[in-house]
Design a protein around this motif. Structure first.
Motif, short mmCIF file in Angstrom:
data_model
loop_
_atom_site.label_atom_id
_atom_site.label_comp_id
_atom_site.label_asym_id
_atom_site.label_seq_id
_atom_site.Cartn_x
_atom_site.Cartn_y
_atom_site.Cartn_z
N GLY A 206 8.13 -1.14 0.28
CA GLY A 206 6.96 -0.20 0.82
C GLY A 206 6.82 -0.35 2.03
O GLY A 206 5.96 0.69 2.88
N ASN A 207 7.03 -1.38 2.99
CA ASN A 207 6.83 -1.82 4.29
C ASN A 207 5.47 -1.93 4.43
O ASN A 207 4.71 -1.12 5.33
N ASP A 208 4.70 -2.32 3.30
CA ASP A 208 3.03 -2.31 3.56
C ASP A 208 2.58 -3.53 2.76
O ASP A 208 3.43 -4.13 1.98
N VAL A 209 1.34 -3.81 2.93
CA VAL A 209 0.54 -4.74 2.31
C VAL A 209 -0.58 -4.20 1.55
O VAL A 209 -1.28 -3.10 2.05
N SER A 210 -0.74 -4.28 0.15
CA SER A 210 -2.03 -3.86 -0.44
C SER A 210 -3.02 -4.91 -0.67
O SER A 210 -2.70 -5.90 -0.50
N VAL A 211 -4.23 -4.31 -0.29
CA VAL A 211 -5.44 -5.15 -0.34
C VAL A 211 -6.09 -4.74 -1.62
O VAL A 211 -6.20 -3.65 -2.27
N ILE A 212 -6.18 -6.05 -2.24
CA ILE A 212 -7.00 -5.91 -3.86
C ILE A 212 -8.38 -6.74 -3.59
O ILE A 212 -8.44 -7.57 -3.35
N ASP A 213 -9.41 -5.70 -4.19
CA ASP A 213 -10.71 -6.50 -4.50
C ASP A 213 -10.74 -6.77 -5.91
O ASP A 213 -10.53 -6.15 -6.79
N VAL A 214 -10.58 -8.14 -5.98
CA VAL A 214 -10.57 -8.92 -7.20
C VAL A 214 -11.47 -8.58 -8.13
O VAL A 214 -11.34 -8.29 -9.29
N ALA A 215 -12.75 -8.53 -7.72
CA ALA A 215 -14.02 -8.26 -8.71
C ALA A 215 -13.80 -7.00 -9.33
O ALA A 215 -14.07 -6.48 -10.30
N ALA A 216 -13.57 -5.98 -8.33
CA ALA A 216 -13.41 -4.52 -8.95
C ALA A 216 -12.18 -4.31 -9.60
O ALA A 216 -12.27 -3.24 -10.29
N GLY A 217 -11.26 -5.22 -9.34
CA GLY A 217 -9.85 -4.95 -10.31
C GLY A 217 -9.08 -3.83 -9.69
O GLY A 217 -8.47 -3.24 -10.55
N ARG A 218 -8.92 -3.53 -8.25
CA ARG A 218 -8.22 -2.37 -7.86
C ARG A 218 -7.65 -2.64 -6.55
O ARG A 218 -8.16 -3.36 -5.74
N GLU A 219 -6.82 -1.88 -6.06
CA GLU A 219 -6.16 -1.75 -4.76
C GLU A 219 -7.18 -0.84 -3.93
O GLU A 219 -7.62 0.16 -4.42
N THR A 220 -7.71 -1.48 -2.77
CA THR A 220 -8.55 -0.51 -1.96
C THR A 220 -8.04 -0.15 -0.62
O THR A 220 -8.70 0.99 -0.15
N ALA A 221 -6.90 -0.84 -0.13
CA ALA A 221 -6.02 -0.19 0.69
C ALA A 221 -4.76 -0.80 1.19
O ALA A 221 -4.47 -1.44 0.44
N ARG A 222 -4.12 -0.05 2.17
CA ARG A 222 -2.88 -0.62 2.27
C ARG A 222 -2.57 -0.65 3.87
O ARG A 222 -3.27 0.08 4.64
N VAL A 223 -1.86 -1.71 4.38
CA VAL A 223 -1.56 -2.19 5.95
C VAL A 223 -0.16 -1.99 6.03
O VAL A 223 0.66 -2.76 5.52
N LYS A 224 0.04 -1.09 7.04
CA LYS A 224 1.60 -1.10 7.33
C LYS A 224 2.02 -2.25 8.18
O LYS A 224 1.40 -3.01 8.63
N THR A 225 3.40 -2.71 7.69
CA THR A 225 4.11 -3.87 8.23
C THR A 225 5.51 -3.37 8.93
O THR A 225 5.82 -2.21 8.97
N GLY A 226 6.28 -4.52 9.15
CA GLY A 226 7.52 -4.18 9.57
C GLY A 226 8.36 -3.96 8.15
O GLY A 226 8.15 -3.87 7.22
N GLU A 227 9.71 -4.06 8.50
CA GLU A 227 10.57 -4.02 7.46
C GLU A 227 10.74 -5.06 6.50
O GLU A 227 11.04 -6.21 6.82
N ARG A 228 10.62 -4.85 5.06
CA ARG A 228 10.82 -5.70 4.01
C ARG A 228 9.73 -7.04 4.19
O ARG A 228 10.21 -8.06 4.34
N PRO A 229 8.62 -6.70 4.03
CA PRO A 229 7.42 -7.67 4.10
C PRO A 229 7.78 -8.84 2.89
O PRO A 229 7.97 -8.19 1.65
N TYR A 230 7.36 -10.06 3.16
CA TYR A 230 7.82 -10.92 2.01
C TYR A 230 6.34 -11.73 1.59
O TYR A 230 6.38 -11.77 0.10
#
Length: 319
Positions: A206-230
């Protein structure tokens, strides 16, 4: 005739303690070098490899015990886990496991070790007992589990399921998945913040990072990255993401999620971790056989450290 006064006894004792006290141990990186079938210990102050420990089975993932004196290393071609005494610089045990052990994490409270089976939807549970590491069951999760992170209080664990585009939340008391959160495409590395409130998954295709609110138990945002983030490292209020195909590290502001900078590093960067004080970030470059040292504040590469063939360092590798 006396010239001046004798130093108080307490002051003399303090000076003696300062002079005789042993130097603080050097910061070290415990780097799996898969092509060399070894784990190398890098003295980060000296900027050089100080020990090479043979580990058969293509070592990849790494995690450290709560006291930081033992390294647990996955061996996908073993298959199994190697136990390394970092003071003695030697392997003290090889634990066989079925499937494809890759991602690994340690419970900071109990010391239990969790190993993701890349070929199955499960995480193995291993517990220290009588000086050995014993297989003590497994936990069902999503397809192709990879990155693992344990909440600081040791009660829950998050697992990135690459082929399920999800993250499992696991109750470690019952050893059951309690929630499965959808994230981006093919999450691999998974990182928790210091208090376990937010998690970050590097979504490989997806070439991005998912941000997860652990207490809410859901993804809240995505951040674009370069190609093939690890994987992501956190330092100084910033996220640092290795971009495998970009030969870069993407930096973003954790509070605003705004992009800050793209840093050129070595070829095919994979594992990444921050120093305990958050001043440096260390990157294992699979293709160039180096570890890049990044100044986290200046967001620049300070130096490159040569290591053996195929450094991966997937996990918690700095102590």
């Amino acid at each position: 005739m006396r010239h001046g006064r004798a130093a108080p006894a307490a002051l003399v004792a303090l000076i003696a303690l300062i002079v005789l006290a042993p130097a603080a141990p050097a910061a070290e990186a415990v780097v799996t070098v898969q092509g060399a079938n070894a784990v190398e210990v890098v003295d980060l102050d000296q900027g050089r490899v100080v020990a090479s420990i043979p580990v058969p089975g293509s070592p990849a993932g790494v995690a450290l015990s709560p006291d930081r004196n033992t390294a647990y290393v996955t061996r996908p071609d073993g298959p199994g886990v190697a136990v390394i005494d970092l003071s003695a610089r030697r392997v003290t045990g090889l634990v066989p496991l079925p499937g494809g052990p890759l991602g690994i994490g340690v419970n900071p409270v109990s010391g239990a070790v969790y190993v993701a089976d890349w070929y199955a939807a499960r995480v193995f549970v291993l517990v220290p007992r009588d000086g050995a590491l014993i297989l003590d069951g497994e936990i069902a999760v999503g397809a192709s589990p990879s990155g693992i992170a344990v909440i600081p209080d040791g009660t829950r664990m998050l697992v990135a399921n690459r082929e399920d585009d999800s993250v499992s939340l696991v109750d470690l008391g019952t050893r059951r998945e309690t929630a499965r959160m959808k994230v981006g495409h093919h999450p691999f590395g998974l990182t928790l913040d210091a208090n376990g409130s937010y998690a970050y998954t590097a979504n490989v295709t997806g070439n991005d990072v998912s941000v997860i609110d652990v207490a809410a138990g859901r993804e809240t945002a995505r951040v674009k990255t370069g190609e093939r983030p690890y994987v992501v490292a956190l330092a100084g209020g910033r996220g640092f993401v290795t971009d495998q195909y970009g030969n870069t590290v993407t930096v973003f502001d954790v509070a605003t999620l705004a992009p800050l900078k793209t840093i050129d590093v070595g070829d095919h960067p994979e594992g990444i971790a921050a120093s305990p004080d958050g001043r440096q970030v260390y990157v294992a470059n699979w293709g160039s056989n180096t570890v890049s040292v990044i100044d986290a504040g200046a967001m620049t590469v300070m130096r490159e450290i040569k290591v053996a063939d195929g450094p991966r360092a997937f996990g918690d590798f700095v102590r």
